[in-house]
Design a protein around this motif. Structure first.
Motif, PDB file in Angstrom:
ATOM      1  N   ALA A  42       0.817  -1.197   0.065  1.00 18.23           N
ATOM      2  CA  ALA A  42      -0.011   0.212   0.025  1.00 18.23           C
ATOM      3  C   ALA A  42       0.817   1.274   0.083  1.00 18.23           C
ATOM      4  O   ALA A  42       0.505   2.105  -0.806  1.00 18.23           O
ATOM      5  CB  ALA A  42      -0.803   0.165   1.284  1.00 18.23           C
ATOM      6  N   ILE A  43       1.808   1.204   0.901  1.00 18.77           N
ATOM      7  CA  ILE A  43       2.801   2.547   0.876  1.00 18.77           C
ATOM      8  C   ILE A  43       3.442   2.526  -0.431  1.00 18.77           C
ATOM      9  O   ILE A  43       3.568   3.528  -1.048  1.00 18.77           O
ATOM     10  CB  ILE A  43       3.955   2.104   1.900  1.00 18.77           C
ATOM     11  CG1 ILE A  43       3.516   1.914   3.289  1.00 18.77           C
ATOM     12  CG2 ILE A  43       5.131   3.132   1.681  1.00 18.77           C
ATOM     13  CD1 ILE A  43       3.098   3.199   3.915  1.00 18.77           C
ATOM     14  N   GLU A  44       4.056   1.480  -1.118  1.00 19.77           N
ATOM     15  CA  GLU A  44       4.421   1.734  -2.525  1.00 19.77           C
ATOM     16  C   GLU A  44       3.564   2.222  -3.365  1.00 19.77           C
ATOM     17  O   GLU A  44       4.060   3.037  -4.206  1.00 19.77           O
ATOM     18  CB  GLU A  44       5.077   0.332  -2.877  1.00 19.77           C
ATOM     19  CG  GLU A  44       5.877   0.376  -4.185  1.00 19.77           C
ATOM     20  CD  GLU A  44       6.806  -0.787  -4.850  1.00 19.77           C
ATOM     21  OE1 GLU A  44       6.951  -1.835  -3.767  1.00 19.77           O
ATOM     22  OE2 GLU A  44       7.046  -0.783  -5.717  1.00 19.77           O
ATOM     23  N   LEU A  45       2.360   1.692  -3.281  1.00 21.16           N
ATOM     24  CA  LEU A  45       1.347   1.820  -4.484  1.00 21.16           C
ATOM     25  C   LEU A  45       0.967   3.612  -4.176  1.00 21.16           C
ATOM     26  O   LEU A  45       0.984   4.330  -5.199  1.00 21.16           O
ATOM     27  CB  LEU A  45      -0.012   1.080  -4.308  1.00 21.16           C
ATOM     28  CG  LEU A  45      -1.116   1.472  -5.358  1.00 21.16           C
ATOM     29  CD1 LEU A  45      -0.603   1.289  -6.778  1.00 21.16           C
ATOM     30  CD2 LEU A  45      -2.243   0.584  -4.996  1.00 21.16           C
ATOM     31  N   ALA A  46       0.770   3.977  -2.843  1.00 23.17           N
ATOM     32  CA  ALA A  46       0.612   5.261  -2.855  1.00 23.17           C
ATOM     33  C   ALA A  46       1.648   6.303  -3.290  1.00 23.17           C
ATOM     34  O   ALA A  46       1.550   7.408  -3.694  1.00 23.17           O
ATOM     35  CB  ALA A  46       0.419   5.498  -1.087  1.00 23.17           C
ATOM     36  N   GLY A 162      -4.337   4.056  -9.666  1.00 22.69           N
ATOM     37  CA  GLY A 162      -3.296   3.286  -8.789  1.00 22.69           C
ATOM     38  C   GLY A 162      -3.928   1.825  -8.360  1.00 22.69           C
ATOM     39  O   GLY A 162      -4.907   1.978  -7.535  1.00 22.69           O
ATOM     40  N   LEU A 163      -3.583   0.715  -8.704  1.00 21.11           N
ATOM     41  CA  LEU A 163      -4.337  -0.465  -8.510  1.00 21.11           C
ATOM     42  C   LEU A 163      -3.384  -1.488  -7.863  1.00 21.11           C
ATOM     43  O   LEU A 163      -2.406  -1.563  -8.549  1.00 21.11           O
ATOM     44  CB  LEU A 163      -4.926  -0.945  -9.999  1.00 21.11           C
ATOM     45  CG  LEU A 163      -5.686  -2.262  -9.856  1.00 21.11           C
ATOM     46  CD1 LEU A 163      -7.056  -1.804  -9.305  1.00 21.11           C
ATOM     47  CD2 LEU A 163      -5.966  -2.588 -11.236  1.00 21.11           C
ATOM     48  N   GLY A 164      -3.773  -2.341  -7.175  1.00 21.51           N
ATOM     49  CA  GLY A 164      -3.076  -3.687  -6.532  1.00 21.51           C
ATOM     50  C   GLY A 164      -4.044  -4.915  -7.237  1.00 21.51           C
ATOM     51  O   GLY A 164      -5.049  -4.867  -6.904  1.00 21.51           O
ATOM     52  N   THR A 165      -3.231  -6.049  -7.723  1.00 22.13           N
ATOM     53  CA  THR A 165      -4.186  -6.874  -8.018  1.00 22.13           C
ATOM     54  C   THR A 165      -3.187  -8.218  -7.459  1.00 22.13           C
ATOM     55  O   THR A 165      -2.205  -8.158  -7.226  1.00 22.13           O
ATOM     56  CB  THR A 165      -4.145  -7.130  -9.617  1.00 22.13           C
ATOM     57  OG1 THR A 165      -2.707  -7.044 -10.268  1.00 22.13           O
ATOM     58  CG2 THR A 165      -5.084  -6.277 -10.070  1.00 22.13           C
ATOM     59  N   TRP A 166      -3.841  -9.273  -7.086  1.00 19.58           N
ATOM     60  CA  TRP A 166      -3.387 -10.675  -6.964  1.00 19.58           C
ATOM     61  C   TRP A 166      -2.589 -11.253  -8.187  1.00 19.58           C
ATOM     62  O   TRP A 166      -3.667 -10.985  -9.119  1.00 19.58           O
ATOM     63  CB  TRP A 166      -4.259 -11.614  -6.371  1.00 19.58           C
ATOM     64  CG  TRP A 166      -4.653 -11.188  -4.765  1.00 19.58           C
ATOM     65  CD1 TRP A 166      -6.033 -11.128  -4.666  1.00 19.58           C
ATOM     66  CD2 TRP A 166      -4.097 -10.719  -3.988  1.00 19.58           C
ATOM     67  NE1 TRP A 166      -6.133 -10.738  -3.391  1.00 19.58           N
ATOM     68  CE2 TRP A 166      -4.903 -10.523  -2.718  1.00 19.58           C
ATOM     69  CE3 TRP A 166      -2.602 -10.621  -3.424  1.00 19.58           C
ATOM     70  CZ2 TRP A 166      -4.636 -10.297  -1.423  1.00 19.58           C
ATOM     71  CZ3 TRP A 166      -2.272 -10.502  -2.165  1.00 19.58           C
ATOM     72  CH2 TRP A 166      -2.973 -10.155  -1.132  1.00 19.58           C
ATOM     73  N   ALA A 167      -1.551 -11.716  -8.070  1.00 25.75           N
ATOM     74  CA  ALA A 167      -1.192 -12.177  -9.512  1.00 25.75           C
ATOM     75  C   ALA A 167      -1.142 -13.748  -9.362  1.00 25.75           C
ATOM     76  O   ALA A 167      -0.105 -14.575  -9.893  1.00 25.75           O
ATOM     77  CB  ALA A 167       0.100 -11.710  -9.873  1.00 25.75           C
ATOM     78  N   MET A 168      -2.312 -14.394  -9.096  1.00 25.99           N
ATOM     79  CA  MET A 168      -2.444 -15.770  -8.877  1.00 25.99           C
ATOM     80  C   MET A 168      -3.812 -16.202  -8.954  1.00 25.99           C
ATOM     81  O   MET A 168      -4.635 -15.408  -8.327  1.00 25.99           O
ATOM     82  CB  MET A 168      -1.867 -16.245  -7.514  1.00 25.99           C
ATOM     83  CG  MET A 168      -2.085 -15.602  -6.243  1.00 25.99           C
ATOM     84  SD  MET A 168      -1.198 -15.854  -5.208  1.00 25.99           S
ATOM     85  CE  MET A 168      -1.939 -14.909  -3.525  1.00 25.99           C
ATOM     86  N   VAL A 169      -4.129 -17.248  -9.584  1.00 26.40           N
ATOM     87  CA  VAL A 169      -5.874 -17.624  -9.759  1.00 26.40           C
ATOM     88  C   VAL A 169      -6.248 -18.151  -8.350  1.00 26.40           C
ATOM     89  O   VAL A 169      -7.280 -17.883  -7.745  1.00 26.40           O
ATOM     90  CB  VAL A 169      -5.931 -18.453 -10.955  1.00 26.40           C
ATOM     91  CG1 VAL A 169      -7.321 -18.965 -10.601  1.00 26.40           C
ATOM     92  CG2 VAL A 169      -5.973 -17.784 -12.186  1.00 26.40           C
TER      93      VAL A 169
END
Ligand SMILES: C[S@@+](CC[C@H](N)C(=O)[O-])C[C@H]1O[C@@H](n2cnc3c(N)ncnc32)[C@H](O)[C@@H]1O
Length: 296
Positions: A42-46, A162-169
């Motif tokens: 979250a810190i890095e995304l912000a 600014g988006l965070g996603t999981w990279a695994m199904v």
């Protein structure tokens, strides 16, 4: 600070994903276990989003969509305390947790919370937001394409995503030990895929964001080691703390085996130990994610 009554039902559309959306409210009280892992992200995304378009830009207004317990909001407010922040989530329990965090951390106003379904950000005007942000919601929520369209609709031209996603199904760190444990009893035991491939595979997500209208799409893939002091703490998370994805795995075991959870617990613990335990008993669970910025 203001709040509204939930405008949506807190349940998943039938046949969508095996995770139940109302499950997030049950998980809200213990969600800090996940936030240990997602806070640095979250810190890095912000910071990354702020470097593309500073939060201090005049007339900024930030959305944290699917805010959960408010971990991204916390990162945003620590970087730029005065920026107006709207935090939304479909789960009433998560909204309560985020509000409690804002009070505990003495967030600087203005900020507000609204119980909203990300598929329809009802009441958020088109082109009213300068920073359309969200983390770890779109990969697992129903109808992610529609969610991306909404995040684009409410964004001002020139604004930033600014988006965070999981990279695994799957939650691989729980999926793998569950398969190993269950197949000791049922050799062809299988588990449902938890998340959308289009919104977890990095190349497909890039395409999906462009499809939703975003430009200048940039990604940073992330590999995280989610640390636990010992196997017992992992067992507590999986069997007591109510993560909706993990609940779907446990339901699969009960449905396919006709047996109780007590039957699988020792086998699951053994698999976690073999796969992830390090010297000294500490456990490192592997997690894949990605953070994104893009423009409108
Ligand atoms: C994995 S949690 C992430 C929470 C938070 N963003 C974080 O980083 O800690 C997923 C969140 O998405 C929310 N969610 C799921 N489906 C949603 C929807 N359709 N609309 C809004 N929020 C949703 C859940 O209630 C939950 O709070």
């Amino acid at each position: 600070m203001s709040s509204t009554t939930p405008t949506t039902t807190d349940t998943a559309a039938p046949g969508e994903l095996p995770m139940r959306m109302d499950g997030w409210t049950h998980h809200a009280k213990t969600y800090s276990n996940v936030e240990r892992m997602t806070y640095p992200l979250a810190i890095e995304l912000a910071e990354w989003t702020d470097s593309v378009l500073p939060f201090t830009t005049p007339n900024s207004r930030v959305l944290d969509n699917g805010c959960g317990g408010g971990v991204l909001g916390s990162a945003i407010k620590s970087l730029c305390p005065t920026v107006p922040l709207l935090s939304t989530d479909v789960s009433a329990g998560m909204i309560s947790s985020a509000r409690a965090r804002a009070e505990k951390e003495h967030w600087h106003p203005p900020f507000e919370f609204k119980a909203l379904d990300a598929r329809d950000l009802d009441g958020v005007e088109s082109e009213s937001i300068t920073h359309s942000m969200s983390q770890y919601m779109i990969s697992l929520a129903p109808d992610p394409d529609q969610i991306a369209k909404e995040m684009h609709r409410i964004l001002k031209p020139g604004g930033v995503l600014g988006l965070g996603t999981w990279a695994m199904v799957d939650y691989e760190c729980f999926y793998d030990p569950m398969l190993i444990a269950a197949r000791e009893t049922i050799p062809d035991f299988d588990l449902p895929g938890l998340m959308h491939e289009k919104w977890t595979d990095i190349e497909k997500t890039k395409g999906a964001l462009k499809e939703a209208g975003f430009t200048d799409v940039q990604v940073r893939p992330k590999y995280i080691e989610w640390d636990y002091p010992d196997v017992e703490s992992v067992m507590h998370y999986v069997f007591e703390e109510g993560n909706p994805g993990v609940e779907a795995y446990k339901r699969s075991w009960v449905e396919q085996s006709g047996k109780g959870l007590d039957e699988i617990q020792p086998k699951f613990a053994r698999a976690v130990k073999e796969l992830y335990e390090k010297d000294g008993g500490k456990v490192l669970l592997p997690v894949k994610a990605a953070i994104w910025v893009a423009r409108k």
